[in-house]
Structures are given as C-alpha cells and as structure tokens.
Design a protein around this motif. Sequence first.
Motif, PDB file in Angstrom:
ATOM      1  N   TYR A   1      24.843  24.179  30.396  1.00 37.61           N
ATOM      2  CA  TYR A   1      26.240  23.399  31.008  1.00 37.61           C
ATOM      3  C   TYR A   1      26.646  22.860  32.487  1.00 37.61           C
ATOM      4  N   THR A   2      26.981  22.919  32.836  1.00 40.42           N
ATOM      5  CA  THR A   2      28.302  20.945  33.533  1.00 40.42           C
ATOM      6  C   THR A   2      28.296  21.180  34.662  1.00 40.42           C
ATOM      7  N   PRO A   3      28.387  20.839  36.312  1.00 39.78           N
ATOM      8  CA  PRO A   3      28.564  21.553  37.170  1.00 39.78           C
ATOM      9  C   PRO A   3      29.752  21.671  36.735  1.00 39.78           C
ATOM     10  N   GLU A   4      30.862  21.550  36.038  1.00 45.60           N
ATOM     11  CA  GLU A   4      32.271  21.580  36.037  1.00 45.60           C
ATOM     12  C   GLU A   4      32.372  23.316  35.386  1.00 45.60           C
ATOM     13  N   ASP A   5      31.353  24.005  34.996  1.00 46.94           N
ATOM     14  CA  ASP A   5      30.881  25.016  34.430  1.00 46.94           C
ATOM     15  C   ASP A   5      30.591  25.975  35.363  1.00 46.94           C
ATOM     16  N   PHE A   6      29.898  25.567  35.581  1.00 43.35           N
ATOM     17  CA  PHE A   6      28.931  26.271  37.311  1.00 43.35           C
ATOM     18  C   PHE A   6      30.519  26.680  38.202  1.00 43.35           C
ATOM     19  N   GLY A   7      31.085  25.733  38.323  1.00 40.61           N
ATOM     20  CA  GLY A   7      32.691  26.074  39.041  1.00 40.61           C
ATOM     21  C   GLY A   7      33.725  27.209  38.692  1.00 40.61           C
ATOM     22  N   VAL A   8      33.938  26.954  37.532  1.00 35.23           N
ATOM     23  CA  VAL A   8      34.559  27.623  36.370  1.00 35.23           C
ATOM     24  C   VAL A   8      33.612  29.432  36.443  1.00 35.23           C
ATOM     25  N   LEU A   9      32.816  29.514  36.787  1.00 33.96           N
ATOM     26  CA  LEU A   9      32.268  30.861  36.985  1.00 33.96           C
ATOM     27  C   LEU A   9      31.925  31.158  38.333  1.00 33.96           C
ATOM     28  N   SER A  10      31.758  30.002  39.166  1.00 35.66           N
ATOM     29  CA  SER A  10      32.028  31.369  40.700  1.00 35.66           C
ATOM     30  C   SER A  10      33.509  31.438  40.975  1.00 35.66           C
ATOM     31  N   ILE A  11      34.687  30.558  40.109  1.00 36.32           N
ATOM     32  CA  ILE A  11      36.036  30.852  40.357  1.00 36.32           C
ATOM     33  C   ILE A  11      35.653  32.644  40.092  1.00 36.32           C
ATOM     34  N   PHE A  12      35.289  32.286  38.246  1.00 31.51           N
ATOM     35  CA  PHE A  12      35.249  33.949  37.773  1.00 31.51           C
ATOM     36  C   PHE A  12      34.861  34.684  38.477  1.00 31.51           C
ATOM     37  N   THR A  13      33.618  34.767  38.925  1.00 35.02           N
ATOM     38  CA  THR A  13      32.826  36.273  39.708  1.00 35.02           C
ATOM     39  C   THR A  13      33.189  36.605  40.397  1.00 35.02           C
ATOM     40  N   SER A  14      34.108  35.056  41.712  1.00 40.33           N
ATOM     41  CA  SER A  14      34.705  35.725  42.545  1.00 40.33           C
ATOM     42  C   SER A  14      35.739  36.608  42.189  1.00 40.33           C
ATOM     43  N   ILE A  15      36.071  36.401  41.363  1.00 42.18           N
ATOM     44  CA  ILE A  15      37.548  37.207  41.013  1.00 42.18           C
ATOM     45  C   ILE A  15      37.326  38.734  40.559  1.00 42.18           C
ATOM     46  N   LEU A  16      36.071  38.456  40.093  1.00 43.64           N
ATOM     47  CA  LEU A  16      35.359  39.407  39.028  1.00 43.64           C
ATOM     48  C   LEU A  16      35.394  40.539  40.242  1.00 43.64           C
ATOM     49  N   TYR A  17      33.817  39.959  41.002  1.00 46.22           N
ATOM     50  CA  TYR A  17      33.745  40.710  42.482  1.00 46.22           C
ATOM     51  C   TYR A  17      34.736  41.293  43.212  1.00 46.22           C
ATOM     52  N   VAL A  18      35.843  40.696  43.955  1.00 48.61           N
ATOM     53  CA  VAL A  18      37.425  41.108  44.247  1.00 48.61           C
ATOM     54  C   VAL A  18      37.417  42.200  43.210  1.00 48.61           C
ATOM     55  N   LEU A  19      37.758  42.590  42.663  1.00 45.90           N
ATOM     56  CA  LEU A  19      38.262  43.020  41.478  1.00 45.90           C
ATOM     57  C   LEU A  19      37.754  44.747  41.928  1.00 45.90           C
ATOM     58  N   MET A  20      36.312  44.469  41.159  1.00 46.24           N
ATOM     59  CA  MET A  20      35.465  45.174  41.094  1.00 46.24           C
ATOM     60  C   MET A  20      35.293  46.040  42.295  1.00 46.24           C
ATOM     61  N   ILE A  21      35.521  45.769  43.936  1.00 47.61           N
ATOM     62  CA  ILE A  21      35.519  46.302  44.549  1.00 47.61           C
ATOM     63  C   ILE A  21      36.747  47.283  44.438  1.00 47.61           C
ATOM     64  N   ILE A  22      38.155  46.773  44.181  1.00 50.50           N
ATOM     65  CA  ILE A  22      39.385  47.339  44.884  1.00 50.50           C
ATOM     66  C   ILE A  22      39.889  48.341  43.562  1.00 50.50           C
ATOM     67  N   VAL A  23      38.567  47.935  42.288  1.00 50.16           N
ATOM     68  CA  VAL A  23      39.019  49.594  41.232  1.00 50.16           C
ATOM     69  C   VAL A  23      37.600  50.350  41.513  1.00 50.16           C
ATOM     70  N   SER A  24      36.651  50.132  41.999  1.00 48.10           N
ATOM     71  CA  SER A  24      35.654  51.301  42.426  1.00 48.10           C
ATOM     72  C   SER A  24      35.624  51.711  43.340  1.00 48.10           C
ATOM     73  N   LEU A  25      36.419  51.249  44.381  1.00 48.84           N
ATOM     74  CA  LEU A  25      36.618  51.481  45.952  1.00 48.84           C
ATOM     75  C   LEU A  25      34.931  51.782  46.968  1.00 48.84           C
ATOM     76  N   ARG A  26      34.345  50.820  46.217  1.00 52.03           N
ATOM     77  CA  ARG A  26      32.872  50.972  46.257  1.00 52.03           C
ATOM     78  C   ARG A  26      31.775  51.875  46.715  1.00 52.03           C
ATOM     79  N   TYR A  27      32.192  52.870  45.297  1.00 51.32           N
ATOM     80  CA  TYR A  27      31.410  53.965  45.139  1.00 51.32           C
ATOM     81  C   TYR A  27      30.400  53.792  45.126  1.00 51.32           C
ATOM     82  N   GLU A  28      29.134  52.149  44.435  1.00 55.25           N
ATOM     83  CA  GLU A  28      28.005  51.966  45.322  1.00 55.25           C
ATOM     84  C   GLU A  28      26.923  52.513  46.176  1.00 55.25           C
TER      85      GLU A  28
END
Length: 94
Positions: free
Chosen positions: A42-69
Amino acid sequence: MKKWLQKQMKHRFIRALSVLVAGSAVSSIILLCITPVLTRLYTPEDFGVLSIFTSILYVLMIIVSLRYEAALVLPKEKRRRWLYYSLQMLVHLS
C-alpha cells in the motif's frame, strides 16, 4: 524465582493480567512482523484513507455500543451499584 512465579500464578488476578499482557505482546509482535509487507503493498495515501476510515469507525463504535466493554464491575450493595451505574451513564453521555 520459579517457585515464586508458580505461587503468583495461583492468584486469579495475576493469571488474568498475564493473559492480557501476553495477548497484547503477541498482537504487537504480529503487527511489527507484518508492517514491512503492508508498506510494500500500500501507498502512504492508502494508509491515510485507512486511518480516516478507522477513526470514523471507532467514533461510531463508541456511540453504538455505549462503551459497554469499559463497563464498571458493579458492587453487591444496591445503593453503591446504582451510584456507579449512574456515574457510568453520566460519563458515557457526556
């Protein structure tokens, strides 16, 4: 030293802690070993897209799960249990 370690491993907390530490160490070693392969694929641009995607996903996971873990272990006393539960919900909603 070996006897001391065997004595410590009989404690439930120490056993659970050692499992967590070992799991974290193994995952870090796997990540370290696979990083050269990923940088070839993967190129550095691909890693940038991955980091943005995972950041959004982590925020949504916290909202959806109410941090049950991260839920607190509730005590047996009803009054304290309600207090801890209320405090936990207050923290999650803020």
